[in-house]
Design an enzyme around this catalytic site. Structure first.
Site, PDB file in Angstrom:
ATOM      1  N   CYS A 251       0.977  -1.217   0.025  1.00  0.00           N
ATOM      2  CA  CYS A 251       0.027  -0.045  -0.217  1.00  0.00           C
ATOM      3  C   CYS A 251       0.964   1.293   0.107  1.00  0.00           C
ATOM      4  CB  CYS A 251      -1.149  -0.036   1.213  1.00  0.00           C
ATOM      5  SG  CYS A 251      -0.281   0.009   3.023  1.00  0.00           S
TER       6      CYS A 251
ATOM      7  N   ASN B 150       2.205   1.452   4.365  1.00  0.00           N
ATOM      8  CA  ASN B 150       2.433   0.262   5.130  1.00  0.00           C
ATOM      9  C   ASN B 150       2.097   0.292   6.632  1.00  0.00           C
ATOM     10  OD1 ASN B 150       5.513  -1.853   5.610  1.00  0.00           O
ATOM     11  ND2 ASN B 150       3.303  -2.561   5.175  1.00  0.00           N
TER      12      ASN B 150
ATOM     13  N   CYS C 200      -1.665   0.851   7.327  1.00  0.00           N
ATOM     14  CA  CYS C 200      -3.264   0.497   7.344  1.00  0.00           C
ATOM     15  C   CYS C 200      -3.360  -0.825   6.661  1.00  0.00           C
ATOM     16  CB  CYS C 200      -4.106   1.532   7.117  1.00  0.00           C
ATOM     17  SG  CYS C 200      -3.869   2.940   8.185  1.00  0.00           S
ATOM     18  N   ARG C 201      -3.532  -0.567   5.414  1.00  0.00           N
ATOM     19  CA  ARG C 201      -3.989  -1.911   4.411  1.00  0.00           C
ATOM     20  C   ARG C 201      -3.241  -3.076   4.234  1.00  0.00           C
ATOM     21  NH1 ARG C 201      -5.111   2.173  -0.514  1.00  0.00           N
ATOM     22  NH2 ARG C 201      -3.297   3.038   0.633  1.00  0.00           N
ATOM     23  N   SER C 202      -1.828  -2.795   3.954  1.00  0.00           N
ATOM     24  CA  SER C 202      -1.133  -3.859   3.662  1.00  0.00           C
ATOM     25  C   SER C 202      -0.760  -4.751   4.797  1.00  0.00           C
ATOM     26  CB  SER C 202       0.354  -3.336   2.739  1.00  0.00           C
ATOM     27  OG  SER C 202       1.051  -2.633   3.364  1.00  0.00           O
TER      28      SER C 202
ATOM     29  N   ASP D 107      -8.363   3.943   0.905  1.00  0.00           N
ATOM     30  CA  ASP D 107      -7.571   4.214   2.253  1.00  0.00           C
ATOM     31  C   ASP D 107      -8.366   4.721   3.316  1.00  0.00           C
ATOM     32  OD1 ASP D 107      -5.404   5.262   3.904  1.00  0.00           O
ATOM     33  OD2 ASP D 107      -4.382   6.091   2.089  1.00  0.00           O
TER      34      ASP D 107
HETATM   35  P1  4NP Z   1      -2.026   2.973   4.112  1.00  0.00           P
HETATM   36  O1  4NP Z   1      -2.658   4.188   4.694  1.00  0.00           O
HETATM   37  O2  4NP Z   1      -1.254   3.133   2.660  1.00  0.00           O
HETATM   38  O3  4NP Z   1      -3.006   1.769   3.931  1.00  0.00           O
HETATM   39  O4  4NP Z   1      -0.886   2.343   4.977  1.00  0.00           O
HETATM   40  C1  4NP Z   1      -1.869   5.329   4.848  1.00  0.00           C
HETATM   41  C2  4NP Z   1      -1.136   5.515   5.881  1.00  0.00           C
HETATM   42  C3  4NP Z   1      -0.272   6.721   5.865  1.00  0.00           C
HETATM   43  C4  4NP Z   1      -0.381   7.670   5.224  1.00  0.00           C
HETATM   44  C5  4NP Z   1      -1.210   7.496   4.066  1.00  0.00           C
HETATM   45  C6  4NP Z   1      -1.816   6.239   3.951  1.00  0.00           C
HETATM   46  N1  4NP Z   1       0.254   9.013   5.271  1.00  0.00           N
HETATM   47  O5  4NP Z   1       0.044   9.532   4.431  1.00  0.00           O
HETATM   48  O6  4NP Z   1       1.031   8.888   6.222  1.00  0.00           O
END
Ligand code: 4NP
Length: 156
Positions: free
Chosen positions: A8, A11, A13-15, A125
């Site tokens: 993702c 790294n 939340c989703r992955s 997201d």
């Molecule tokens: P992820 O979500 O891609 O599912 O881990 C996010 C976590 C943090 C951020 C963006 C998306 N960020 O901008 O810090």
């Protein structure tokens, strides 16, 4: 042995959740020895970080434990993994921006290729969302993963 990398943006939340759900499901089916799994992000924002507390809590509520530290996607991942599963189209675009990625395009797929609902859509997201959004991500990944594991197990 099939090696799968979930990717993702951050790294956190989703992955990491995708990785944890995959591990949870293969343990239930006693298939651990058939797979090697990991997760990472295309961004460098959260290298070494634990996953988002909202993701950890939501996963636990659904019976899944997450144990992960953030790391960034790199060129060697194309060699080290057989299947690179991106959570959304922007993740695919970022992966394909890595120099040399063109040689590995066939390994890169969208996670929701295996979803029975909104097949091929993005895993949204949840970072700026609420508990309902985190639960929706859990359900999308839980559903997609069951179909993915069936496909990978039948193919063997
Ligand atoms: P992820 O979500 O891609 O599912 O881990 C996010 C976590 C943090 C951020 C963006 C998306 N960020 O901008 O810090």
């Amino acid at each position: 042995m099939t090696r799968i990398l979930f990717v993702c943006l951050g790294n956190i939340c989703r992955s990491p959740l995708a990785e944890a759900i995959f591990i949870h499901q293969i343990k239930e089916q006693n298939l651990q020895s058939d797979f090697q799994v990991a997760s990472c992000g295309t961004a460098n924002y959260h290298i070494g970080d634990t996953p988002d507390q909202r993701t950890i809590r939501n996963a636990l509520k659904n019976g899944v434990t997450i144990d992960h530290r953030g790391r960034q996607f790199g060129l060697s991942d194309f060699v080290d993994f057989d299947l690179i599963l991106a959570m959304d189209q922007s993740n695919v675009n970022n992966i394909m921006c890595v120099s040399g990625a063109d040689n590995y395009v066939q390994k890169v797929k969208l996670m929701r290729t295996w979803d029975s609902i909104n097949t091929g859509a993005d895993v949204p997201d949840p970072y700026y969302g609420n508990e309902k959004d985190f639960q929706e991500v859990f359900e999308i990944l839980n559903r997609s993963m069951r179909n993915l594991i069936v496909e990978l197990t039948v193919k063997k």
